[in-house]
Motif scaffolding. Sequence first.
Motif, PDB file in Angstrom:
ATOM      1  N   VAL A 227      67.217  46.542  37.694  1.00 20.87           N
ATOM      2  CA  VAL A 227      68.458  46.824  36.564  1.00 20.87           C
ATOM      3  C   VAL A 227      68.824  45.761  36.008  1.00 20.87           C
ATOM      4  CG1 VAL A 227      70.491  47.882  36.768  1.00 20.87           C
ATOM      5  CG2 VAL A 227      68.153  48.350  38.352  1.00 20.87           C
ATOM      6  N   LEU A 274      73.822  53.929  38.856  1.00 18.48           N
ATOM      7  CA  LEU A 274      72.916  54.820  37.427  1.00 18.48           C
ATOM      8  C   LEU A 274      72.809  56.089  37.420  1.00 18.48           C
ATOM      9  CD1 LEU A 274      69.802  52.276  39.234  1.00 18.48           C
ATOM     10  CD2 LEU A 274      71.292  52.024  37.029  1.00 18.48           C
ATOM     11  N   ASN A 275      72.262  56.583  36.153  1.00 16.81           N
ATOM     12  CA  ASN A 275      72.151  58.503  36.134  1.00 16.81           C
ATOM     13  C   ASN A 275      70.227  58.454  35.166  1.00 16.81           C
ATOM     14  OD1 ASN A 275      72.973  58.522  34.068  1.00 16.81           O
ATOM     15  ND2 ASN A 275      74.911  57.895  34.811  1.00 16.81           N
ATOM     16  N   GLY A 276      70.726  60.046  35.918  1.00 18.62           N
ATOM     17  CA  GLY A 276      69.302  59.981  35.151  1.00 18.62           C
ATOM     18  C   GLY A 276      68.711  61.769  35.617  1.00 18.62           C
ATOM     19  N   ASP A 293      63.532  60.230  35.076  1.00 18.19           N
ATOM     20  CA  ASP A 293      63.836  59.151  34.548  1.00 18.19           C
ATOM     21  C   ASP A 293      64.920  58.574  33.587  1.00 18.19           C
ATOM     22  OD1 ASP A 293      61.568  59.592  32.821  1.00 18.19           O
ATOM     23  OD2 ASP A 293      61.725  61.758  33.606  1.00 18.19           O
ATOM     24  N   ARG A 294      65.862  57.633  33.335  1.00 19.79           N
ATOM     25  CA  ARG A 294      67.257  57.604  32.813  1.00 19.79           C
ATOM     26  C   ARG A 294      66.766  57.793  31.462  1.00 19.79           C
ATOM     27  NH1 ARG A 294      67.833  51.285  35.104  1.00 19.79           N
ATOM     28  NH2 ARG A 294      69.377  51.863  33.852  1.00 19.79           N
ATOM     29  N   LEU A 300      62.329  55.662  37.504  1.00 21.12           N
ATOM     30  CA  LEU A 300      62.489  55.259  38.602  1.00 21.12           C
ATOM     31  C   LEU A 300      61.963  55.640  39.704  1.00 21.12           C
ATOM     32  CD1 LEU A 300      66.871  54.680  38.417  1.00 21.12           C
ATOM     33  CD2 LEU A 300      65.296  53.175  38.491  1.00 21.12           C
TER      34      LEU A 300
END
Lengths: 328, 298
Positions: A227, A274-276, A293-294, A300
Motif C-alpha cells: 500500500v 482503503l476502499n474498492g 478491485d481497487r 487485494l
Amino acid sequence: MLHDLSLDVRAGELLGLLGPSGSGKTTLLRIIAGLDRPDSGRIIFGGDDATRMPVQERAVGFVFQHYALFKHMTVADNIAYGLNARKRSERPAKAEIKKRVSDLLDLIKLSNFGDRYPSQLSGGQRQRIALARALAVEPRVLLLDEPFGALDAQVRKDLRRWLREIHDRTGQTTIFVTHDQDEALELSDRVAVLDRGRLEQIGTPDEVQEQPASPTVLKFLGDTIEVEAIAQGGRVLVNGRETPVTAPTNAVGPVKLYVRPWQLQFANEEHAHLNGFVRSSYRAQGRQRIEIDRPGGGLLVVEASDNARLAAGLPVGLRINSGYVFAD
Amino acid sequence: MSEAITPSDFPVADAGLRPPASVVTEKGWVRALLIAVAIIFLALFLVLPLVTVFVQAFAKGLQAYLAAFAEPDAHAAIRLTLVTAAIAVPFNLVFGVAAAWAIAKFQFWGRDLLVTLIDLPFSVSPVVSGLIYVLVFGSQGILGPWLLAHDVQIIFAVPGIVLATIFVTFPFVARQLIPLMQEQGTAEEEAALTLGASGWHAFRTVTLPNIRWGLLYAVLLCNARAMGEFGAVSVVSGHIRGLTNTLPLHVEILYNEYNFVAAFAVASLLAGLALVTLVIKSVLEWRYAGDLAASARH
C-alpha cells in the motif's frame, strides 16, 4: 551464485535454509559439504578450518532430494556403506556394524526392511533410509537438501514431524534446505532466509515472522499487500488516516506499507484506509477469501470468517490494523 | 491389440523402435503383409546366407569339415584371433570406461570434441583405418625409419593387427556407457564420497555395479567385432600364412584358393561366434532391459 555471506550454525540446532529456487541455498549446502568449492571464504567446523578439507574428511551426512540410495545394495548395506568404506584400522567390527545398522533401522521405524532393495520401497521410506545412511557415520553436521521435495503432501507432513522427533532425540546439528515456508517455520530452531545469493535474515521462526528484516523476507514468508503511504514524524498515513505499524519508522515522505491479509478488516467509510469493489470470493480452509478491485487499479485479496458472503460489485471499505514499513 | 508388432520379432530391427499403440495399429491384412515382407527379407538376406555357410562347410562330410581345422595354419589363425581380441578388448574396456566416466561425470574443455573423436572409427572405412597405421608405422611411413633402425616391426606383424583392431573397436564400450552414465548422474557417487569413501572405492562399489550389464553388453559386441574385423586388419597384416593371418583373413585365402569346404568350415566358426553373441546379447536385453535402457534410446 552466492554473494558474501556469513552464517553461524550453533551446535545441536536445526537450521532451515529457506529461499526461492535459484537463491543459492543448495549451493551453500554443497559448499558446506565439500561437494562444491567456494571461490573465496572459509568453512569452519567447530574450531577446524575445513575449507580445503576434501569431502571425505569433513564427516558430514548429506541427504539428497532424490535419495541417491545405492540401487544395487540392500537397505542394510546402504546404511552400512559409510562404515564399510573406512580404512581397515578405523572400521568397526562386523558385529558392531550390524548392531549399528539394526539400531538405525529401529530409529527410522523400518526394522524389518534390512534385506529389501531401494526399488521395493516408497519414496518416504527411501528418504528415511537415506537419513539413516547419513547418520550411520556419526557426522558432525547433517545436511539435508530439499529432503521432502520429491514426496507428496501427506507423506511430507508426516516426515517433517518425524524428522523433528529424530532431531530432538539425537541432538544432531542439522542444516536443511527448503523452498517451503511452512516446512522451514515448522521444523527449524532458526531460519536463514536467502535470496539471490544473499543472506536476508537469520532468526527464530517467530523473529522472522514478527520482525522481518526486509520486504523480501516478508513477501517470501506469506501473502503480502503493498500500500502506498506517507510517513511523517514517526507516523504512517494511508489516504490521510493514521495506520498502526509494527515498529516505529523514522522515514519521511512516501513509503511502502506492507500488510498481511489478516491485518485487514472490513470497516465503514469513516474508519477505512482503503476502499474498492468486491470482484469475487471463494472459500479456502474454513476462511473466506475475497478479491477486491481497487479504484486506481490493483487487486487485494483479504481473508474473512467463513460466514461473510459478499456479492460481486459491492463497495467495501478496509481498515489496516497493522503493517510493516522498511527503511530503504 | 495384443498381437502388436514388437521390435523383438525382428532381431535386426532394434533401432529404438517401440511397439505401436493400439490406436495406430493397422488392419489385419496390412500387418500380415508387413510381417511377410520383413520375414522374406530376413530369410533372403540373413538366414539363407547363414544356412549356406553351414551347408557348404559340411558339403563333403564331417571328415572334410574337421580337416579344415587340423592344419597348422588354421591353428595359427585361431590363436592370433584370440590373442588379438585378448589384447584389444581389455584395452578398449579400460579406455572406454575411463572416457565414458570423464565425459559423463565432468564438464571440461574439449569434451564434445572427445565424443566426436571416439566416434571416428565408426565413420571411417576400416580400410582407411588400416592405411593410417601403414602410413605411420610402415617402412615408408613417418615413424618407419626409426622403427627399422631399432628393429621393431609393427606393420605386417602382430602389433599392427592388434593396433588396427583396437582402433576399429574403439567406440563400442565408450558409446554404450556414456548415455548410461549420463542418465545415472553423479548423485550416488556424491553420496558415497560424503560417506567417506575414496574416489576409487566409490568407483568400485557404486559406479561399476551400476554399469555392469551395460559394460558386459558392450564388451560382448566389442569382442565380436575384434574377432571378425577384416578390412583394417587385411591392410596391415600382409597375409603371411601361419604368422599374420587372423580367422577372417584365413577364410579369404582359402576361398581364393577354391578350397570352399575349408573356407566355409572356418567361416562357420565365425558365424557360430556371431550366433552365440546374438543369443547372449538378447538374453541381456531381455533380462536387464532397464539397466541398458539409456543406450537403447539414443
